[in-house]
Design an enzyme around this catalytic site. Structure first.
Site, PDB file in Angstrom:
ATOM      1  N   CYS A   1       5.582 -11.187  -2.448  1.00 43.94           N
ATOM      2  CA  CYS A   1       4.785 -12.412  -2.282  1.00 43.94           C
ATOM      3  C   CYS A   1       3.346 -12.169  -2.747  1.00 43.94           C
ATOM      4  O   CYS A   1       2.618 -11.402  -2.116  1.00 43.94           O
ATOM      5  CB  CYS A   1       4.806 -12.803  -0.808  1.00 43.94           C
ATOM      6  SG  CYS A   1       3.573 -13.986  -0.316  1.00 43.94           S
TER       7      CYS A   1
ATOM      8  N   CYS B   1       0.688 -12.701  -0.105  1.00 43.65           N
ATOM      9  CA  CYS B   1       0.626 -11.608   0.873  1.00 43.65           C
ATOM     10  C   CYS B   1      -0.193 -10.449   0.314  1.00 43.65           C
ATOM     11  O   CYS B   1      -1.012  -9.853   1.024  1.00 43.65           O
ATOM     12  CB  CYS B   1       2.026 -11.121   1.243  1.00 43.65           C
ATOM     13  SG  CYS B   1       3.032 -12.354   2.100  1.00 43.65           S
TER      14      CYS B   1
END
Length: 172
Positions: free
Chosen positions: A47, A50
Site C-alpha cells: 500500500c 501506508c
C-alpha cells in the site's frame, strides 16, 4: 516515554486487542493503526499510502512525552484486503474503508480516526493524539505571549534597552 507497540494479524487480533484494552488505562493515548502487510518481493507494504504514512506516524508517536500504546493491525495481502467481507470492513467497531487508518481508542470505542488520505499529515496526527490537551497547550503558550507583549516584562525590557542606549560610550 517509550511507545509501546503490539502487532496483530486478522487471526491474532482478538487476543492482542483484549490485552491492548486491558492496558489502555495506563496510557495517555491508545491508538490502532490498520495497515497493509509487506509485499514479500519488495519488503515494503503493498500500500503506497501506508509507505508514506508509517514513518510520519512513528516519528510523531516516538517523540511524545506521554505514554502511548500503538496496536499495529495488519489487514493482510492485497487480495485479502480487497474482499468486501474482510473482518475489519464489516466489524461494527471499525468499519474500515481504507488503509492506513489510525484510530484513537478510548472508553472502549473509537474517539477519532485518520483515513488513508490524511494519515500522513503531522498536524492531524497531533490533533488526533493530543486533542484538547493540544488546544490547552496552545492556549497556554498564547497566554504567555500575550503577557509578555502587554505586560510589564516588555516595558521593563524596553526601559533597560533605552537606558543602555542613553549611557555614554566610553572611548579610548
Amino acid at each position: 516515554m517509550p511507545m509501546k507497540v503490539s502487532d496483530a494479524t486478522v487471526s491474532t487480533f482478538d487476543t492482542v486487542f483484549q490485552k491492548f484494552i486491558s492496558e489502555a488505562p495506563k496510557n495517555k493515548a491508545n491508538l490502532i493503526l490498520f495497515l497493509a502487510d509487506e509485499d514479500p518481493s519488495t519488503s515494503l507494504s503493498w500500500c503506497p499510502d501506508c509507505v508514506r504514512a508509517e514513518p510520519v506516524i512513528y516519528k510523531k508517536l516516538e517523540t511524545s512525552s506521554d505514554d502511548v500504546a500503538l496496536l499495529r493491525a495488519f489487514v493482510g495481502d492485497r487480495p485479502t484486503w480487497r474482499n468486501p467481507q474482510h473482518p475489519w470492513r464489516v466489524d461494527s467497531r471499525f468499519k474500515l474503508t481504507g488503509v492506513p487508518t489510525l484510530v484513537l481508542w478510548q472508553n472502549d470505542a473509537i474517539q477519532g480516526r485518520l483515513e488513508d488520505h490524511e494519515a500522513h499529515i503531522e498536524n492531524k496526527i497531533d490533533a488526533l493524539v493530543y486533542g484538547s490537551r493540544l488546544e490547552d497547550h496552545e492556549a497556554h503558550i498564547e497566554n504567555k505571549i500575550d503577557a509578555l507583549v502587554s505586560g510589564s516584562q516588555l516595558e521593563d525590557h524596553e526601559a533597560h534597552i533605552e537606558n543602555k542606549m542613553d549611557a555614554p560610550v566610553s572611548g579610548n
